[in-house]
Design an enzyme around this catalytic site. Sequence first.
Site, PDB file in Angstrom:
ATOM      1  N   THR A   1       0.829  -1.229   0.000  1.00 21.27           N
ATOM      2  CA  THR A   1       0.000   0.000   0.000  1.00 21.27           C
ATOM      3  C   THR A   1       0.855   1.268   0.000  1.00 21.27           C
ATOM      4  O   THR A   1       2.012   1.240   0.391  1.00 21.27           O
ATOM      5  CB  THR A   1      -0.982  -0.012   1.192  1.00 21.27           C
TER       6      THR A   1
ATOM      7  N   GLY B   1      -0.453   0.116   5.889  1.00 21.00           N
ATOM      8  CA  GLY B   1      -0.262  -0.721   7.079  1.00 21.00           C
ATOM      9  C   GLY B   1      -1.429  -1.616   7.428  1.00 21.00           C
ATOM     10  O   GLY B   1      -1.521  -2.106   8.554  1.00 21.00           O
ATOM     11  N   GLY B   2      -2.355  -1.844   6.489  1.00 18.31           N
ATOM     12  CA  GLY B   2      -3.504  -2.704   6.789  1.00 18.31           C
ATOM     13  C   GLY B   2      -4.290  -2.137   7.960  1.00 18.31           C
ATOM     14  O   GLY B   2      -4.428  -0.917   8.086  1.00 18.31           O
TER      15      GLY B   2
ATOM     16  N   ASP C   1      -9.756  -8.887   2.136  1.00 19.15           N
ATOM     17  CA  ASP C   1     -10.130  -7.978   3.227  1.00 19.15           C
ATOM     18  C   ASP C   1     -11.539  -8.288   3.744  1.00 19.15           C
ATOM     19  O   ASP C   1     -11.961  -7.745   4.760  1.00 19.15           O
ATOM     20  CB  ASP C   1     -10.067  -6.511   2.765  1.00 19.15           C
TER      21      ASP C   1
ATOM     22  N   SER D   1     -12.213  -1.634   4.449  1.00 18.51           N
ATOM     23  CA  SER D   1     -10.817  -1.186   4.402  1.00 18.51           C
ATOM     24  C   SER D   1     -10.466  -0.436   5.689  1.00 18.51           C
ATOM     25  O   SER D   1     -11.345  -0.086   6.477  1.00 18.51           O
ATOM     26  CB  SER D   1     -10.649  -0.262   3.200  1.00 18.51           C
ATOM     27  N   SER D   2      -9.170  -0.181   5.850  1.00 16.59           N
ATOM     28  CA  SER D   2      -8.726   0.654   6.980  1.00 16.59           C
ATOM     29  C   SER D   2      -8.059   1.925   6.490  1.00 16.59           C
ATOM     30  O   SER D   2      -7.500   2.688   7.275  1.00 16.59           O
ATOM     31  CB  SER D   2      -7.717  -0.118   7.832  1.00 16.59           C
TER      32      SER D   2
HETATM   33  N1  GLU Z   1      -6.069  -3.751   2.158  1.00 17.46           N
HETATM   34  C1  GLU Z   1      -5.833  -2.853   3.225  1.00 17.46           C
HETATM   35  C2  GLU Z   1      -7.033  -1.984   3.482  1.00 17.46           C
HETATM   36  O1  GLU Z   1      -7.729  -1.644   2.577  1.00 17.46           O
HETATM   37  C3  GLU Z   1      -4.645  -2.010   2.989  1.00 17.46           C
HETATM   38  C4  GLU Z   1      -3.416  -2.830   3.034  1.00 17.46           C
HETATM   39  C5  GLU Z   1      -2.216  -2.148   3.600  1.00 17.46           C
HETATM   40  O2  GLU Z   1      -2.296  -1.019   4.023  1.00 17.46           O
HETATM   41  O3  GLU Z   1      -1.171  -2.755   3.622  1.00 17.46           O
HETATM   42  O4  GLU Z   1      -7.279  -1.624   4.576  1.00 17.46           O
END
Ligand code: GLU
Length: 573
Positions: free
Chosen positions: A399, A486-487, A439, A464-465
Amino acid sequence: MKFVIIYTLIMKKKIIFFLLIYYLFFPGLAYSKDINPTIQPEPSSEKEKLNKYKFGKFKNFVIVTANDYATRVGYQIIKKGGTAADAAVAIQMMLGLVEPQSSGLGGGTFITYYDQKTKRKHSFEGREKAPQKLKNDIFLNDDGRPKKFFDAVIGGSSVGVPGTLDALYKVHQKFGKLSWKEVIEPVIRFSEEGFIPSNRLINALKKEKYLFEIYPESNFKKIVEEPKKKFFNREYTSTLKKLSENYKSFYNTKIAEDIVKITNQSNSPGVLNLNDMKNYKSIHEKALCHKLTNNYEVCGPNLPSSGTICVVQSLILFEQIFAEQIKSNSSFSPDLNKVLEILDFVYFLRDRYLGDPNYVYINKQRLFDKDFLFKNFKSFKKDSKVSSIQNIDEILNSTSHFSIVDKSQNVLSATSSIESSFGSRLLTNGFFLNNQLTDFSFKIRDDEGNLIKNRPAAGKRPLSSMSPLIIFDENENFLMTLGSPGGKAIISYVFKSLISILYSNSNIKEAIEDPNYIKIRGKIYIEDEKLNNKLAIKGVKRNLTSGLGIIFKEKERYLAGADSRRDGTVRGN
Ligand code: GLU
């Protein structure tokens, strides 16, 4: 004559003295003048060389991205008279080339935009959508148990319809000044000349287990074999050329057919079809905004990103729990134990109550209801059980986040992703396809038998985050913008930086570089062992590789910073 010479000498000294003082106080302005805005010839992206572009102070415009090539193309576009929207298109296209493991045409994005003229806050959502033929048990094994994370990630079944391009096009249509072709042009030229890959990309490829199993002959192998050599992604160049003529060709011509084919024919086939591609529409709506008690306003994306909601909920609880200290009007360092409890609770709410609002009921009234939040926070603390984090891979390293303030003071904040590093690993037309569907929760029901809001469904968008936020002060003027990859940990990183700037009087460098922490499902993770001295229940040390980018308005100038944990840089004027 003598007098004239002496006078000139004195004046010269004064000028030198003045310049010294000027550059001492405005180092950003000093180096921004020396920047060669052209992107080639290429310096390497080694850490030491980039270090001088990690922080800066600027007067007119500023760009922060995760990769210096992207920062520079953004700089070039703004210099040329482009807006933040113009720069965003070029930056994203460049990121797809130089940081292909993180974001790009095959992925999704959330963009928050502040239009200085109308003072309106916009959100452009290009989140991936599940195909219409998707079944809700897609991530379950035959025995009904959830698949292992990477068994689900690799291949076509995790690929959602990519939304980044459609969202970018909408932002550009609404707020761009240069033509669509003109903003993509410098990236095409750059990609034709090839580039030296960053250490981050080289290392990601060296560590990569799956990609070369699927594509033993992939062009990307060259980066591992000869990392110091220029890399050419010719397929990407030709894709950019097509898209610069007609962006729609991504969704309704051969590129779309290739995406469908590759997902359907992979070892773990997906069910994506051409109609899914043709029917994709990103969403332009008002940004989700909430005023804090000090009248600062936080704005960002709406669901299906939980980012704005979770950060705001954390801030509401923070203001309640630390009300005394906040009232005393001086800065303070909050008790980290309490901060972590807030995060743990907010992640719990996220798991339980959030999902795509087009598919599941979301009680919008309750999201920012102080009483509801505080009452439940107290009872949550009483019976919060420690359960280990389900999947350590939830905190990932891919990301990309970027922020721009242009010469007219428009602000754009974008977080963009193909999810995992190299996404589903499927590669077509020079870009990687996302694995964003992982996700979704893999399970359909929780342990008590309730349906999970973020369960998979046809046409649905996974939660999502991503938190590309823009914050306004009590007079409704732009105060700062920030975000990170950072997920799920994005929420913790952004919250950490925000509270340290807003309540602990930290400068942006401290707000970015101070060690990261997260508490999720009862488990504490810390970046630096020292944090354990402050904790009653000790945390486990692990990498928490944020990629924070912050722009903060202080009087008449912008202070900007890029996270030293990744390759990001800051440039401006
Ligand atoms: N897939 C994650 C999200 O949409 C983002 C992944 C990441 O930040 O590494 O929250």
